[in-house]
Scaffold this active site. Structure first.
Site, mmCIF file in Angstrom:
data_model
loop_
_atom_site.group_PDB
_atom_site.id
_atom_site.type_symbol
_atom_site.label_atom_id
_atom_site.label_comp_id
_atom_site.label_asym_id
_atom_site.label_seq_id
_atom_site.Cartn_x
_atom_site.Cartn_y
_atom_site.Cartn_z
ATOM 1 N N GLY A 10 0.838 -1.207 0.000
ATOM 2 C CA GLY A 10 0.000 0.000 0.000
ATOM 3 C C GLY A 10 0.867 1.247 0.000
ATOM 4 O O GLY A 10 1.781 1.385 0.821
ATOM 5 N N ALA A 11 0.580 2.152 -0.943
ATOM 6 C CA ALA A 11 1.327 3.420 -1.017
ATOM 7 C C ALA A 11 0.409 4.589 -0.702
ATOM 8 O O ALA A 11 0.393 5.601 -1.396
ATOM 9 C CB ALA A 11 1.979 3.576 -2.389
ATOM 10 N N GLY A 12 -0.393 4.419 0.353
ATOM 11 C CA GLY A 12 -1.199 5.536 0.854
ATOM 12 C C GLY A 12 -0.375 6.301 1.877
ATOM 13 O O GLY A 12 0.861 6.258 1.860
ATOM 14 N N GLU A 170 -17.619 16.871 4.838
ATOM 15 C CA GLU A 170 -16.686 17.526 3.908
ATOM 16 C C GLU A 170 -17.215 17.431 2.470
ATOM 17 O O GLU A 170 -17.113 18.383 1.688
ATOM 18 C CB GLU A 170 -15.304 16.885 4.002
ATOM 19 C CG GLU A 170 -14.583 17.243 5.298
ATOM 20 C CD GLU A 170 -13.068 17.131 5.184
ATOM 21 O OE1 GLU A 170 -12.606 16.138 4.607
ATOM 22 O OE2 GLU A 170 -12.362 18.041 5.648
ATOM 23 N N ALA A 317 -5.536 10.130 8.455
ATOM 24 C CA ALA A 317 -4.255 10.266 7.758
ATOM 25 C C ALA A 317 -3.185 10.728 8.737
ATOM 26 O O ALA A 317 -2.023 10.315 8.662
ATOM 27 C CB ALA A 317 -4.417 11.270 6.624
HETATM 28 P P1 FAD Z 1 -4.745 4.824 2.275
HETATM 29 O O1 FAD Z 1 -4.240 6.214 2.343
HETATM 30 O O2 FAD Z 1 -6.142 4.581 1.898
HETATM 31 O O3 FAD Z 1 -3.790 3.959 1.382
HETATM 32 C C1 FAD Z 1 -4.005 2.606 1.055
HETATM 33 C C2 FAD Z 1 -3.264 2.305 -0.232
HETATM 34 O O4 FAD Z 1 -3.332 0.910 -0.487
HETATM 35 C C3 FAD Z 1 -3.870 3.007 -1.461
HETATM 36 O O5 FAD Z 1 -2.842 3.536 -2.257
HETATM 37 C C4 FAD Z 1 -4.582 1.863 -2.191
HETATM 38 O O6 FAD Z 1 -4.654 2.047 -3.586
HETATM 39 C C5 FAD Z 1 -3.688 0.684 -1.838
HETATM 40 N N1 FAD Z 1 -4.367 -0.602 -1.910
HETATM 41 C C6 FAD Z 1 -5.563 -0.933 -1.360
HETATM 42 N N2 FAD Z 1 -5.846 -2.224 -1.602
HETATM 43 C C7 FAD Z 1 -4.811 -2.714 -2.318
HETATM 44 C C8 FAD Z 1 -4.502 -3.994 -2.849
HETATM 45 N N3 FAD Z 1 -5.328 -5.028 -2.681
HETATM 46 N N4 FAD Z 1 -3.355 -4.152 -3.526
HETATM 47 C C9 FAD Z 1 -2.493 -3.107 -3.712
HETATM 48 N N5 FAD Z 1 -2.725 -1.884 -3.220
HETATM 49 C C10 FAD Z 1 -3.861 -1.685 -2.528
HETATM 50 N N6 FAD Z 1 -8.008 11.823 7.690
HETATM 51 C C11 FAD Z 1 -7.453 12.909 8.302
HETATM 52 O O7 FAD Z 1 -6.535 12.746 9.131
HETATM 53 N N7 FAD Z 1 -7.893 14.173 8.032
HETATM 54 C C12 FAD Z 1 -8.843 14.428 7.106
HETATM 55 O O8 FAD Z 1 -9.194 15.586 6.873
HETATM 56 C C13 FAD Z 1 -9.442 13.336 6.424
HETATM 57 N N8 FAD Z 1 -10.350 13.535 5.460
HETATM 58 C C14 FAD Z 1 -10.816 12.479 4.746
HETATM 59 C C15 FAD Z 1 -11.684 12.739 3.677
HETATM 60 C C16 FAD Z 1 -12.157 11.692 2.900
HETATM 61 C C17 FAD Z 1 -13.059 11.973 1.745
HETATM 62 C C18 FAD Z 1 -11.755 10.346 3.198
HETATM 63 C C19 FAD Z 1 -12.252 9.206 2.351
HETATM 64 C C20 FAD Z 1 -10.901 10.090 4.257
HETATM 65 C C21 FAD Z 1 -10.412 11.146 5.041
HETATM 66 N N9 FAD Z 1 -9.522 10.925 6.095
HETATM 67 C C22 FAD Z 1 -8.983 12.010 6.755
HETATM 68 C C23 FAD Z 1 -9.112 9.565 6.465
HETATM 69 C C24 FAD Z 1 -7.797 9.190 5.775
HETATM 70 O O9 FAD Z 1 -7.884 9.409 4.393
HETATM 71 C C25 FAD Z 1 -7.427 7.744 6.050
HETATM 72 O O10 FAD Z 1 -7.447 7.526 7.437
HETATM 73 C C26 FAD Z 1 -6.031 7.446 5.491
HETATM 74 O O11 FAD Z 1 -6.061 7.522 4.084
HETATM 75 C C27 FAD Z 1 -5.521 6.082 5.935
HETATM 76 O O12 FAD Z 1 -4.232 5.906 5.431
HETATM 77 P P2 FAD Z 1 -3.738 4.448 5.000
HETATM 78 O O13 FAD Z 1 -2.299 4.576 4.638
HETATM 79 O O14 FAD Z 1 -4.131 3.457 6.026
HETATM 80 O O15 FAD Z 1 -4.605 4.089 3.723
#
Ligand code: FAD
Length: 405
Positions: A10-12, A170, A317
């Site tokens: 995952g590159a989130g 939002e 995030a």
């Molecule tokens: P993500 O950032 O979702 O990254 C996961 C990555 O894994 C993605 O690149 C995805 O493509 C990849 N992936 C998924 N499944 C697979 C697979 N099977 N194979 C390969 N790659 C895969 N948080 C805040 O702190 N402040 C905010 O203001 C806020 N606003 C938000 C607004 C919206 C509309 C949304 C939807 C969320 C918001 N959040 C906010 C929450 C925040 O976005 C998440 O908590 C955060 O993205 C989690 O980070 P992560 O690294 O766990 O996952």
């Protein structure tokens, strides 16, 4: 000597921050690092509601992964993970498999639909660039279609948002800005369009200060958002929804239901043999999975208990990126042969929810409340800070948000 293999899924926010931090801490010969992601780009999940409403082009909120990783130290594999096999130190991808010595699971969130009939089939969710782009195009198509039908169809102009939490509010803020533009563009009277929020709780934005909640409701209502609070979504159909409030059922005609009322961890976590608590790994303070010492879990797939509130930290995030710092430090320590591992401690830098262009609410520095323009500037600072952390000032200048007026 064989280099330890580190695989990051995952590159989130969690996975990419871990990668860029780790590549700075390790030399080329220290480890073989592989980052796996579905797409060759990172997207700012926290901006997806803007893409979905059509107030921000999707390219503004994404950038190429190769632009922020050091390809001399990190192999990037664009593929989809289909299974995690921690007992075999192996990950299965759509196009192959990878084995590892250390694994980081950072696969993020997906919508939780709680078994509500028709939701999976008929509602949209804001979970990726592709889902958000589809919502934008669907709304635009319905507005475009409206004046091209002899029999006027109100379901084309009613937009329902399920959930009055952070994401739902939002998104409503962006919709409230976008709808008047769409009306102008497609020759539609603004009074014919309904933007409806359905929330099961008696109030929106649970956990927010009541004064801020009131401000948010007034701001959104003044721009035409209707709230159905204390209302349960009972069913979602292609052309309408059924809600229930105080024992009374009501049908609302709509072609557009956007479900923003809950997220869960990526289903691959629950399907793996990692010990989990309702789909998330309740990680140890050093962010390792209790059942598998060589597996780290960060971001929305991880569960960490907030002792002050006796509840888990919400998936954000902000937390994902802070966890990534600790994860990268601990991984580097283990790869280099051991030493003290850091424990994660959340440093709350505040929370700001946008209500559309130039408006927001938030709390920073522990208890300082912000409203309106100042909160909206702070929101942009937060958005830009995430870019800075991963890609430095160059990325901020390329993708950052500076339109504060
Ligand atoms: P993500 O950032 O979702 O990254 C996961 C990555 O894994 C993605 O690149 C995805 O493509 C990849 N992936 C998924 N499944 C697979 C697979 N099977 N194979 C390969 N790659 C895969 N948080 C805040 O702190 N402040 C905010 O203001 C806020 N606003 C938000 C607004 C919206 C509309 C949304 C939807 C969320 C918001 N959040 C906010 C929450 C925040 O976005 C998440 O908590 C955060 O993205 C989690 O980070 P992560 O690294 O766990 O996952």
């Amino acid at each position: 000597m064989n280099k330890p293999k580190v695989v990051i899924l995952g590159a989130g926010y969690g996975g990419l921050t871990t990668t860029v931090k780790l590549q700075k801490k390790l030399g080329v010969n220290d480890a073989h690092i592989t980052l796996v992601n579905k797409h060759d780009y990172h997207y700012e999940s926290t901006w997806l509601h803007e893409t979905a409403a059509g107030t921000l082009h999707h390219d503004r909120g994404r950038y190429a992964i190769k632009d922020v990783i050091n390809s001399g130290k990190v192999d990037f594999v664009q593929d989809t993970v289909t299974a995690i096999k921690p007992d075999e130190n192996k990950v299965i991808l759509e196009n192959g498999e990878l084995d590892y010595d250390y694994l980081v699971v950072a696969l993020g969130f997906e919508a939780a639909t709680f078994g509500i009939p028709g939701l999976i089939e008929n509602a949209f969710t804001i979970g990726s660039v592709n889902q958000s782009r589809l919502i934008r195009q669907h709304i635009e198509y319905n507005f475009a279609k409206y004046n091209n039908e002899s029999e006027k169809n109100e379901s084309r102009l009613n937009i329902v948002v399920g959930g009055g939490g952070f994401t739902g509010i939002e998104f409503l803020g962006e919709l409230a800005d976008r709808v008047p533009q769409l009306c102008k563009e497609y020759d539609i009277d603004r009074n014919l369009v309904r933007i409806i929020n359905v929330e099961a709780m008696p109030s929106i934005l649970p956990g927010f200060d009541p004064q801020l909640v009131e401000y948010a409701m007034n701001s959104l209502e003044s721009r035409g958002v209707e709230f159905k609070l204390g209302a349960m979504l009972k069913e979602c159909k292609p052309d309408g929804i059924v809600i229930e409030k105080d024992g009374e059922q009501e049908e609302i005609a709509t072609n557009t239901t956007v479900w923003a009322a809950g997220v869960r961890a990526n289903h691959l976590v629950e399907e793996s043999s990692l010990e989990h608590n309702r789909g998330k790994v309740e990680v140890k303070p050093d962010l390792r999975a209790p059942s598998h010492e060589n597996v780290f879990v960060v971001g929305d797939c991880a569960l960490i208990w907030n002792k002050e509130t006796d509840r888990p930290y919400p998936p954000t995030a902000q937390i994902a990126m802070q966890e990534a710092d600790v994860c990268a430090h601990n991984l580097a320590t283990l790869v280099k042969g051991g030493g003290d591992l850091e424990s994660f401690e959340f440093n709350n830098q505040g929370t700001v929810a946008s209500l559309g262009h130039g408006d927001a609410i938030g709390v920073i520095f522990g208890n300082k409340k912000l409203f309106g323009w100042s909160a909206s500037v702070m929101k942009k600072v937060i958005d830009n800070r995430a870019l800075l952390k991963v890609g430095g000032i160059g990325l901020v200048l390329k993708k950052g948000k500076f339109n504060i007026f």
